[in-house]
Design a protein around this motif. Structure first.
Motif, PDB file in Angstrom:
ATOM      1  N   SER A   1      -7.287   5.456   1.995  1.00 49.45           N
ATOM      2  CA  SER A   1      -8.479   4.931   2.685  1.00 49.45           C
ATOM      3  C   SER A   1      -8.327   3.444   2.959  1.00 49.45           C
ATOM      4  O   SER A   1      -8.697   2.960   4.040  1.00 49.45           O
ATOM      5  CB  SER A   1      -9.726   5.153   1.834  1.00 49.45           C
ATOM      6  N   LEU A   2      -7.799   2.712   1.992  1.00 48.22           N
ATOM      7  CA  LEU A   2      -7.589   1.276   2.178  1.00 48.22           C
ATOM      8  C   LEU A   2      -6.553   0.998   3.268  1.00 48.22           C
ATOM      9  O   LEU A   2      -6.687   0.036   4.032  1.00 48.22           O
ATOM     10  CB  LEU A   2      -7.156   0.626   0.862  1.00 48.22           C
TER      11      LEU A   2
ATOM     12  N   SER B   1     -13.860   7.761  -2.887  1.00 44.84           N
ATOM     13  CA  SER B   1     -12.672   7.952  -3.723  1.00 44.84           C
ATOM     14  C   SER B   1     -12.781   7.169  -5.022  1.00 44.84           C
ATOM     15  O   SER B   1     -12.399   7.663  -6.090  1.00 44.84           O
ATOM     16  CB  SER B   1     -11.416   7.513  -2.971  1.00 44.84           C
ATOM     17  N   ALA B   2     -13.311   5.949  -4.956  1.00 47.14           N
ATOM     18  CA  ALA B   2     -13.469   5.144  -6.165  1.00 47.14           C
ATOM     19  C   ALA B   2     -14.470   5.772  -7.128  1.00 47.14           C
ATOM     20  O   ALA B   2     -14.262   5.767  -8.347  1.00 47.14           O
ATOM     21  CB  ALA B   2     -13.898   3.725  -5.794  1.00 47.14           C
TER      22      ALA B   2
ATOM     23  N   SER C   1     -13.658   2.771   4.922  1.00 45.66           N
ATOM     24  CA  SER C   1     -14.283   2.053   3.801  1.00 45.66           C
ATOM     25  C   SER C   1     -15.228   2.964   3.036  1.00 45.66           C
ATOM     26  O   SER C   1     -15.305   2.905   1.802  1.00 45.66           O
ATOM     27  CB  SER C   1     -15.032   0.826   4.309  1.00 45.66           C
TER      28      SER C   1
ATOM     29  N   TRP D   1      -7.947   6.896  -2.464  1.00 41.36           N
ATOM     30  CA  TRP D   1      -8.470   5.540  -2.357  1.00 41.36           C
ATOM     31  C   TRP D   1      -7.469   4.629  -1.654  1.00 41.36           C
ATOM     32  O   TRP D   1      -7.822   3.895  -0.738  1.00 41.36           O
ATOM     33  CB  TRP D   1      -8.799   5.028  -3.766  1.00 41.36           C
TER      34      TRP D   1
ATOM     35  N   ALA E   1     -13.078   5.151   0.984  1.00 42.19           N
ATOM     36  CA  ALA E   1     -12.572   4.404  -0.173  1.00 42.19           C
ATOM     37  C   ALA E   1     -13.632   4.338  -1.264  1.00 42.19           C
ATOM     38  O   ALA E   1     -13.328   4.474  -2.457  1.00 42.19           O
ATOM     39  CB  ALA E   1     -12.148   2.996   0.252  1.00 42.19           C
ATOM     40  N   TYR E   2     -14.878   4.145  -0.867  1.00 44.29           N
ATOM     41  CA  TYR E   2     -15.985   4.104  -1.822  1.00 44.29           C
ATOM     42  C   TYR E   2     -16.123   5.454  -2.539  1.00 44.29           C
ATOM     43  O   TYR E   2     -16.222   5.509  -3.769  1.00 44.29           O
ATOM     44  CB  TYR E   2     -17.278   3.737  -1.091  1.00 44.29           C
TER      45      TYR E   2
ATOM     46  N   TYR F   1       0.833  -1.207   0.000  1.00 44.52           N
ATOM     47  CA  TYR F   1       0.000   0.000   0.000  1.00 44.52           C
ATOM     48  C   TYR F   1       0.869   1.259   0.000  1.00 44.52           C
ATOM     49  O   TYR F   1       0.639   2.186  -0.773  1.00 44.52           O
ATOM     50  CB  TYR F   1      -0.907   0.035   1.224  1.00 44.52           C
TER      51      TYR F   1
END
Length: 143
Positions: free
Chosen positions: A48-49, A71-72, A65, A45, A68-69, A8
């Motif tokens: 976030s992960l 950001s995606a 999470s 993203w 992350a969503y 990461y």
């Protein structure tokens, strides 16, 4: 440090360096700025992960999470925008079309705080285990 965390961090640094090189090359060029924006959303993203998979708190993992969503969703939007301007800016969409293109990402981001996107998060040995909500299918189709 686990191998996953190392990967990461390595990914984060590589994307950051590519973004800096792109901006340093010509920061006034529209293609470079939009590509750098895409790389920034990609790094959001990855970050976030990192937080989701290395948290010992379910609340932090849930928040990460959700980030992350979001950001995606923004990654997909900025990649689409980049596809309009690369390799040349002749196909630059109008402001009206850009706003129209933002409708679906906004619709996808609005229910983030509810269980429609992420129902639950459990902390496992490998990181956060996310149970997607019913609206997650729309997100998969969008991406």
């Amino acid at each position: 440090m686990s191998l996953r965390l190392f990967v990461y961090i390595l990914t984060f640094v590589a994307i950051l360096l590519i973004g800096l090189i792109v901006i340093a090359n010509n920061r006034n060029k529209t293609q470079n700025r939009i590509f750098a924006l895409f790389l920034a959303t990609t790094n959001m993203w990855v970050l976030s992960l990192i937080f989701a998979d290395n948290s010992s708190s379910t609340q932090v993992a849930l928040l990460a999470s959700q980030a992350a969503y979001i950001s995606a969703v923004l990654m997909a939007y900025t990649l689409l925008y980049f596809s309009f301007v690369f390799p040349n800016t002749n196909r630059l969409p109008s402001k009206r079309n850009l706003i129209l293109l933002l409708i679906l990402p906004i619709i996808l981001i609005l229910p983030v705080g509810s269980s429609l996107i992420i129902q639950t998060v459990k902390i496992e040995d490998y990181g956060a285990n996310v149970t997607p909500g019913p609206f997650y299918t729309v997100f998969l189709i969008y991406v």
